[in-house]
Design a protein around this motif. Structure first.
Motif, PDB file in Angstrom:
ATOM      1  N   ASP A  60      -5.077   9.178 -41.793  1.00  0.00           N
ATOM      2  CA  ASP A  60      -4.660  10.536 -41.428  1.00  0.00           C
ATOM      3  C   ASP A  60      -5.870  11.401 -41.092  1.00  0.00           C
ATOM      4  OD1 ASP A  60      -1.786  10.327 -41.964  1.00  0.00           O
ATOM      5  OD2 ASP A  60      -2.410  10.060 -44.047  1.00  0.00           O
ATOM      6  N   VAL A  61      -6.974  11.153 -41.794  1.00  0.00           N
ATOM      7  CA  VAL A  61      -8.209  11.923 -41.599  1.00  0.00           C
ATOM      8  C   VAL A  61      -9.389  10.961 -41.610  1.00  0.00           C
ATOM      9  CG1 VAL A  61      -9.720  13.737 -42.536  1.00  0.00           C
ATOM     10  CG2 VAL A  61      -7.236  13.934 -42.790  1.00  0.00           C
ATOM     11  N   VAL A  62     -10.318  11.186 -40.683  1.00  0.00           N
ATOM     12  CA  VAL A  62     -11.592  10.470 -40.678  1.00  0.00           C
ATOM     13  C   VAL A  62     -12.681  11.534 -40.689  1.00  0.00           C
ATOM     14  CG1 VAL A  62     -13.161   9.005 -39.340  1.00  0.00           C
ATOM     15  CG2 VAL A  62     -10.730   8.445 -39.434  1.00  0.00           C
ATOM     16  N   THR A  63     -13.657  11.353 -41.571  1.00  0.00           N
ATOM     17  CA  THR A  63     -14.810  12.259 -41.587  1.00  0.00           C
ATOM     18  C   THR A  63     -16.062  11.448 -41.277  1.00  0.00           C
ATOM     19  OG1 THR A  63     -15.247  11.988 -43.944  1.00  0.00           O
ATOM     20  CG2 THR A  63     -13.764  13.768 -43.312  1.00  0.00           C
ATOM     21  N   SER A  64     -16.972  12.089 -40.605  1.00  0.00           N
ATOM     22  CA  SER A  64     -18.246  11.474 -40.278  1.00  0.00           C
ATOM     23  C   SER A  64     -19.334  12.494 -40.566  1.00  0.00           C
ATOM     24  CB  SER A  64     -18.275  11.079 -38.794  1.00  0.00           C
ATOM     25  OG  SER A  64     -19.568  10.684 -38.419  1.00  0.00           O
ATOM     26  N   ARG A  85      -9.153   5.111 -32.438  1.00  0.00           N
ATOM     27  CA  ARG A  85      -8.244   3.975 -32.639  1.00  0.00           C
ATOM     28  C   ARG A  85      -7.689   3.929 -34.057  1.00  0.00           C
ATOM     29  NH1 ARG A  85      -8.276  -0.990 -34.807  1.00  0.00           N
ATOM     30  NH2 ARG A  85     -10.427  -0.808 -35.529  1.00  0.00           N
ATOM     31  N   VAL A  86      -8.534   4.183 -35.067  1.00  0.00           N
ATOM     32  CA  VAL A  86      -8.079   4.053 -36.454  1.00  0.00           C
ATOM     33  C   VAL A  86      -7.337   5.289 -36.954  1.00  0.00           C
ATOM     34  CG1 VAL A  86      -9.878   2.376 -37.008  1.00  0.00           C
ATOM     35  CG2 VAL A  86     -10.245   4.800 -37.542  1.00  0.00           C
ATOM     36  N   LEU A  87      -7.439   6.404 -36.227  1.00  0.00           N
ATOM     37  CA  LEU A  87      -6.684   7.602 -36.616  1.00  0.00           C
ATOM     38  C   LEU A  87      -5.213   7.437 -36.278  1.00  0.00           C
ATOM     39  CD1 LEU A  87      -8.747  10.747 -35.583  1.00  0.00           C
ATOM     40  CD2 LEU A  87      -7.837  10.237 -37.842  1.00  0.00           C
ATOM     41  N   LYS A  88      -4.359   7.878 -37.189  1.00  0.00           N
ATOM     42  CA  LYS A  88      -2.926   7.902 -36.898  1.00  0.00           C
ATOM     43  C   LYS A  88      -2.660   8.961 -35.833  1.00  0.00           C
ATOM     44  CE  LYS A  88      -1.463   6.490 -41.509  1.00  0.00           C
ATOM     45  NZ  LYS A  88      -0.762   6.892 -42.741  1.00  0.00           N
ATOM     46  N   PRO A  89      -1.523   8.844 -35.121  1.00  0.00           N
ATOM     47  CA  PRO A  89      -1.181   9.896 -34.167  1.00  0.00           C
ATOM     48  C   PRO A  89      -1.188  11.258 -34.871  1.00  0.00           C
ATOM     49  CG  PRO A  89       0.280   8.027 -33.902  1.00  0.00           C
ATOM     50  CD  PRO A  89      -0.549   7.766 -35.139  1.00  0.00           C
ATOM     51  N   HIS A  90      -1.766  12.234 -34.265  1.00  0.00           N
ATOM     52  CA  HIS A  90      -1.902  13.592 -34.806  1.00  0.00           C
ATOM     53  C   HIS A  90      -2.854  13.647 -36.002  1.00  0.00           C
ATOM     54  CE1 HIS A  90       1.315  14.544 -32.079  1.00  0.00           C
ATOM     55  NE2 HIS A  90       2.083  13.662 -32.665  1.00  0.00           N
ATOM     56  N   GLY A  91      -3.674  12.603 -36.179  1.00  0.00           N
ATOM     57  CA  GLY A  91      -4.668  12.604 -37.244  1.00  0.00           C
ATOM     58  C   GLY A  91      -5.801  13.566 -36.933  1.00  0.00           C
ATOM     59  N   THR A  92      -6.605  13.832 -37.940  1.00  0.00           N
ATOM     60  CA  THR A  92      -7.702  14.792 -37.823  1.00  0.00           C
ATOM     61  C   THR A  92      -9.032  14.088 -37.994  1.00  0.00           C
ATOM     62  OG1 THR A  92      -6.307  16.531 -38.752  1.00  0.00           O
ATOM     63  CG2 THR A  92      -8.672  16.919 -38.790  1.00  0.00           C
ATOM     64  N   PHE A  93      -9.988  14.454 -37.151  1.00  0.00           N
ATOM     65  CA  PHE A  93     -11.348  13.939 -37.228  1.00  0.00           C
ATOM     66  C   PHE A  93     -12.271  15.114 -37.521  1.00  0.00           C
ATOM     67  CE2 PHE A  93     -15.136  12.368 -34.520  1.00  0.00           C
ATOM     68  CZ  PHE A  93     -15.788  11.861 -35.624  1.00  0.00           C
ATOM     69  N   VAL A  94     -13.057  15.001 -38.600  1.00  0.00           N
ATOM     70  CA  VAL A  94     -14.024  16.029 -38.976  1.00  0.00           C
ATOM     71  C   VAL A  94     -15.412  15.428 -38.817  1.00  0.00           C
ATOM     72  CG1 VAL A  94     -14.837  17.571 -40.792  1.00  0.00           C
ATOM     73  CG2 VAL A  94     -12.389  17.023 -40.630  1.00  0.00           C
ATOM     74  N   THR A 160     -17.364  20.075 -36.684  1.00  0.00           N
ATOM     75  CA  THR A 160     -16.277  20.143 -35.721  1.00  0.00           C
ATOM     76  C   THR A 160     -15.020  19.533 -36.314  1.00  0.00           C
ATOM     77  OG1 THR A 160     -17.879  19.870 -33.923  1.00  0.00           O
ATOM     78  CG2 THR A 160     -15.590  19.531 -33.377  1.00  0.00           C
ATOM     79  N   ILE A 161     -13.896  20.177 -36.080  1.00  0.00           N
ATOM     80  CA  ILE A 161     -12.604  19.618 -36.485  1.00  0.00           C
ATOM     81  C   ILE A 161     -11.814  19.356 -35.216  1.00  0.00           C
ATOM     82  CG2 ILE A 161     -10.466  20.032 -37.769  1.00  0.00           C
ATOM     83  CD1 ILE A 161     -12.114  21.944 -39.550  1.00  0.00           C
ATOM     84  N   MET A 162     -11.279  18.136 -35.122  1.00  0.00           N
ATOM     85  CA  MET A 162     -10.567  17.715 -33.925  1.00  0.00           C
ATOM     86  C   MET A 162      -9.244  17.062 -34.238  1.00  0.00           C
ATOM     87  SD  MET A 162     -13.990  16.068 -32.548  1.00  0.00           S
ATOM     88  CE  MET A 162     -14.467  16.017 -34.246  1.00  0.00           C
ATOM     89  N   LEU A 163      -8.386  17.108 -33.269  1.00  0.00           N
ATOM     90  CA  LEU A 163      -7.117  16.374 -33.321  1.00  0.00           C
ATOM     91  C   LEU A 163      -7.177  15.275 -32.291  1.00  0.00           C
ATOM     92  CD1 LEU A 163      -4.594  19.333 -33.497  1.00  0.00           C
ATOM     93  CD2 LEU A 163      -5.461  17.945 -35.371  1.00  0.00           C
TER      94      LEU A 163
END
Length: 163
Positions: A60-64, A85-94, A160-163
């Motif tokens: 659901d969320v990936v942080t880097s 690829r590993v994020l679920k649909p509508h997941g969040t990347f920080v 940065t926070i992304m969808l």
């Protein structure tokens, strides 16, 4: 490490990946000290190995944190596509990382401050750091929609926070 402890304490299922054995040892100790060892899975691997570790739509969320800025441009593009690829649909990347400042004077001052640190890092670790330039463009090209972006310290550190 603090973030993994925080999300595990909040009840989330957490997974950590780090190429540094030392950082993994710190993480294991903090998790043990907080009684959370059974709540977090840690992997000793590089971000470049994500394709062997995780299925599509796993998180659901990936942080880097301070990872993307350490990669060469080709590696960065590949890593961003793997994170997508590993994020679920509508997941969040920080993403939190070192970037080159956008303004010329800030960039010059930053480079003057950074040069001695880069030299010491290379002498001690035989590695160099690579502040990312134009990361917002790379994020958009990887399919991320930036919803919040903050810069600090001369514009050289980005969250940065992304969808």
């Amino acid at each position: 490490v603090r973030f993994v402890v925080y999300v595990a304490r909040a009840g989330a299922e957490a997974v950590g990946v780090d190429i540094s054995s030392g950082m993994l040892a710190v993480a294991r100790r903090r998790l043990r000290d907080n009684g959370l060892s059974d709540k977090v899975t840690l992997h000793h691997a590089s971000v470049i190995e994500m394709d062997t570790l995780f299925e599509e739509d796993s998180f659901d969320v990936v942080t880097s944190t301070l990872v993307i800025s350490e990669l060469y441009p080709d590696q960065r593009r590949w890593a961003l596509s793997e994170i997508r690829r590993v994020l679920k649909p509508h997941g969040t990347f920080v993403l939190a990382g070192e970037v080159l400042p956008e303004r010329l004077l800030q960039r010059l001052f930053y480079l003057l401050l950074r040069l001695p640190l880069a030299f010491v890092t290379y002498v001690v670790a035989q590695a160099s750091t690579k502040a990312a330039s134009n990361i917002s463009k790379e994020l958009n090209q990887a399919g991320f929609e930036i919803i919040n972006e903050k810069r600090s310290f001369l514009g050289s550190f980005l969250c940065t926070i992304m969808l």
